[in-house]
Design a protein around this motif. Structure first.
Motif, PDB file in Angstrom:
ATOM      1  N   MET A   9       0.937  -0.997  -0.548  1.00 62.11           N
ATOM      2  CA  MET A   9      -0.369  -0.296  -0.168  1.00 62.11           C
ATOM      3  C   MET A   9       1.081   1.170  -0.238  1.00 62.11           C
ATOM      4  N   PHE A  10       2.401   1.288   1.161  1.00 62.00           N
ATOM      5  CA  PHE A  10       3.619   2.277   1.076  1.00 62.00           C
ATOM      6  C   PHE A  10       3.155   2.478  -1.005  1.00 62.00           C
ATOM      7  N   VAL A  11       4.030   1.304  -1.283  1.00 59.46           N
ATOM      8  CA  VAL A  11       3.721   1.926  -2.544  1.00 59.46           C
ATOM      9  C   VAL A  11       2.903   2.423  -3.606  1.00 59.46           C
ATOM     10  N   ILE A  12       1.317   1.639  -3.177  1.00 55.84           N
ATOM     11  CA  ILE A  12       1.001   2.221  -4.594  1.00 55.84           C
ATOM     12  C   ILE A  12       0.589   4.253  -4.249  1.00 55.84           C
ATOM     13  N   HIS A  13       1.076   4.351  -2.781  1.00 56.65           N
ATOM     14  CA  HIS A  13       0.503   5.584  -2.432  1.00 56.65           C
ATOM     15  C   HIS A  13       1.968   6.231  -3.443  1.00 56.65           C
ATOM     16  N   LEU A  14       3.264   5.984  -3.385  1.00 63.45           N
ATOM     17  CA  LEU A  14       3.566   6.413  -3.815  1.00 63.45           C
ATOM     18  C   LEU A  14       4.013   6.610  -6.070  1.00 63.45           C
ATOM     19  N   ILE A  15       3.363   5.371  -6.034  1.00 59.61           N
ATOM     20  CA  ILE A  15       3.023   5.629  -7.723  1.00 59.61           C
ATOM     21  C   ILE A  15       1.995   6.955  -7.920  1.00 59.61           C
ATOM     22  N   LEU A  16       0.745   7.003  -6.619  1.00 56.08           N
ATOM     23  CA  LEU A  16       0.026   8.067  -6.647  1.00 56.08           C
ATOM     24  C   LEU A  16       0.441   9.224  -7.044  1.00 56.08           C
ATOM     25  N   LEU A  17       2.316   9.290  -5.358  1.00 56.52           N
ATOM     26  CA  LEU A  17       2.437  11.068  -6.106  1.00 56.52           C
ATOM     27  C   LEU A  17       2.714  11.185  -7.925  1.00 56.52           C
ATOM     28  N   ALA A  18       3.597  10.079  -7.793  1.00 55.64           N
ATOM     29  CA  ALA A  18       4.045  10.362  -9.433  1.00 55.64           C
ATOM     30  C   ALA A  18       3.759  10.339 -10.285  1.00 55.64           C
ATOM     31  N   LEU A  19       2.379   9.622 -10.470  1.00 49.89           N
ATOM     32  CA  LEU A  19       1.179  10.568 -11.330  1.00 49.89           C
ATOM     33  C   LEU A  19       1.098  11.552 -11.328  1.00 49.89           C
ATOM     34  N   PHE A  20       1.069  11.733  -9.975  1.00 45.81           N
ATOM     35  CA  PHE A  20       0.712  13.754  -9.573  1.00 45.81           C
ATOM     36  C   PHE A  20       2.268  14.607 -10.276  1.00 45.81           C
ATOM     37  N   GLY A  21       2.964  14.013 -10.405  1.00 44.49           N
ATOM     38  CA  GLY A  21       3.990  14.717 -10.571  1.00 44.49           C
ATOM     39  C   GLY A  21       5.394  15.252  -9.569  1.00 44.49           C
ATOM     40  N   TYR A  22       5.380  14.085  -8.148  1.00 42.80           N
ATOM     41  CA  TYR A  22       5.736  14.370  -7.803  1.00 42.80           C
ATOM     42  C   TYR A  22       6.820  13.034  -7.153  1.00 42.80           C
ATOM     43  N   ASN A  23       7.686  13.840  -6.630  1.00 41.56           N
ATOM     44  CA  ASN A  23       9.645  12.749  -7.226  1.00 41.56           C
ATOM     45  C   ASN A  23       9.679  11.943  -5.474  1.00 41.56           C
ATOM     46  N   PRO A  24       8.863  10.408  -5.986  1.00 39.43           N
ATOM     47  CA  PRO A  24       8.809   9.584  -5.118  1.00 39.43           C
ATOM     48  C   PRO A  24       9.866   8.964  -3.433  1.00 39.43           C
ATOM     49  N   VAL A  25      11.497   9.417  -4.147  1.00 46.94           N
ATOM     50  CA  VAL A  25      12.350   9.479  -3.414  1.00 46.94           C
ATOM     51  C   VAL A  25      12.509  10.939  -2.523  1.00 46.94           C
ATOM     52  N   THR A  26      12.028  12.008  -3.545  1.00 48.47           N
ATOM     53  CA  THR A  26      12.379  13.204  -2.654  1.00 48.47           C
ATOM     54  C   THR A  26      11.077  13.288  -1.227  1.00 48.47           C
ATOM     55  N   TYR A  27      10.234  12.233  -1.969  1.00 48.06           N
ATOM     56  CA  TYR A  27       8.669  12.612  -0.497  1.00 48.06           C
ATOM     57  C   TYR A  27       9.071  11.855   0.738  1.00 48.06           C
ATOM     58  N   VAL A  28       9.980  11.065  -0.179  1.00 53.06           N
ATOM     59  CA  VAL A  28      10.509   9.596   1.087  1.00 53.06           C
ATOM     60  C   VAL A  28      11.301   9.966   2.490  1.00 53.06           C
ATOM     61  N   LYS A  29      12.520  11.010   1.428  1.00 55.04           N
ATOM     62  CA  LYS A  29      13.449  12.317   2.507  1.00 55.04           C
ATOM     63  C   LYS A  29      12.334  12.658   3.370  1.00 55.04           C
ATOM     64  N   LYS A  30      11.342  13.647   2.734  1.00 51.90           N
ATOM     65  CA  LYS A  30      10.621  14.640   3.925  1.00 51.90           C
ATOM     66  C   LYS A  30      10.366  13.985   4.057  1.00 51.90           C
ATOM     67  N   VAL A  31       9.228  12.836   4.297  1.00 51.17           N
ATOM     68  CA  VAL A  31       8.427  12.590   5.268  1.00 51.17           C
ATOM     69  C   VAL A  31       8.840  12.213   6.101  1.00 51.17           C
ATOM     70  N   LEU A  32      10.469  11.139   6.061  1.00 55.11           N
ATOM     71  CA  LEU A  32      11.111   9.432   6.701  1.00 55.11           C
ATOM     72  C   LEU A  32      10.539   9.799   8.546  1.00 55.11           C
TER      73      LEU A  32
END
Length: 270
Positions: A85-108
């Motif tokens: 489910m976490f990977v699905i969240h990252l896929i959704l963010l990628a579809l909306f133009g967000y970088n998943p790697v940057t996102y994970v670093k910021k929310v960790l």
């Protein structure tokens, strides 16, 4: 409750004009009660790891190895589902133009706090701060997604966990799966954002589906272990909702999201 709070607020404002000293005394009492409650919450959060250790010790001491192995398998299966489910969240963010790697670093850091505290409600302030200062989400969307996400639509506690229990003890068919999805969706409204909330969500789902609720009790010994991952996923889905909502409503600041210097400064201060 809201009506009573409104009446008290109006009464205090009226008291300000006639007897300001008493109104201030009332506010001081409220502040003191708030401080005591927050202190209690802090103590509970600090003692939570010891409680989990005690539960694990009890399970190991009173259960035979075969049963422990089954519980370990269920814990591992739960974390696999949470990870998917976490990977699905990252896929959704990628579809909306967000970088998943940057996102994970910021929310960790926020997810780690949610993982250790086992409380979506306790993570709300940090959740809002992360969305607004690190991800560029507007204040209104961040507050709404964080507060609603603590009690509504929890992917981990109100979604994955009850569904897993239902599938374990019932024959699967398309009718059953569709009914289960509907029940899980409806039951996800109003689940408490505190440790153990998934148990109550499971009881609602199992009883509605006419399935034995005793299974939730059998797994309660390992429930705290799973609850840590579920809480992190719950917080992550509220942050994901805030980011996507901000993108759709054009209230997001992409420059803040892409700013890595802010993260370095925050790390240096900590």
């Amino acid at each position: 409750m809201k009506e009573r709070s409104s009446l008290i607020g109006v009464a205090v404002l009226g008291l300000d004009r006639k007897k300001p000293e008493q109104a201030q005394t009332f506010r001081n009492v409220i502040d003191a009660v708030y401080a005591v409650v927050m202190r209690i919450v802090t103590l509970v959060l600090k003692l939570t790891p010891y409680g989990i250790l005690a539960l694990i010790t009890k399970v190991v001491a009173t259960t035979n190895p075969d049963e422990i192995l089954k519980l370990i398998k269920f814990v591992l299966a739960s974390y696999v589902a949470l990870l998917v489910m976490f990977v699905i969240h990252l896929i959704l963010l990628a579809l909306f133009g967000y970088n998943p790697v940057t996102y994970v670093k910021k929310v960790l850091p926020t997810l780690v706090f949610a993982f250790t505290s086992r409380s979506s409600a306790a993570t709300i302030p940090l959740n809002v701060e992360t969305q607004t200062k690190k991800l560029g989400v507007s204040d209104g969307i961040a507050n709404l997604s964080a507060t609603l996400g603590a009690t509504i639509g929890q992917n981990g506690c109100a979604g994955i966990y009850p569904a897993m229990l239902a599938v374990m003890i019932a024959p699967t068919s398309w009718d059953f799966i569709l009914t289960l999805i509907l029940v899980v969706t409806v039951s996800s409204f109003g689940v408490a954002g505190v440790g153990g909330g998934a148990t109550f969500a499971s009881l609602i789902v199992l009883s509605t589906m006419n399935l034995p609720v005793a299974l939730a009790g059998l797994l309660i010994s390992v429930e705290p272990l799973i609850d840590m991952g579920r809480t992190a996923l719950n917080v992550n889905d509220s942050i994901t909702a805030g980011l996507i909502s901000g993108k759709v409503l054009k209230e997001n600041d992409q420059d803040v999201f892409n700013d890595h210097g802010m993260d370095l400064d925050a790390t240096a201060r900590s």
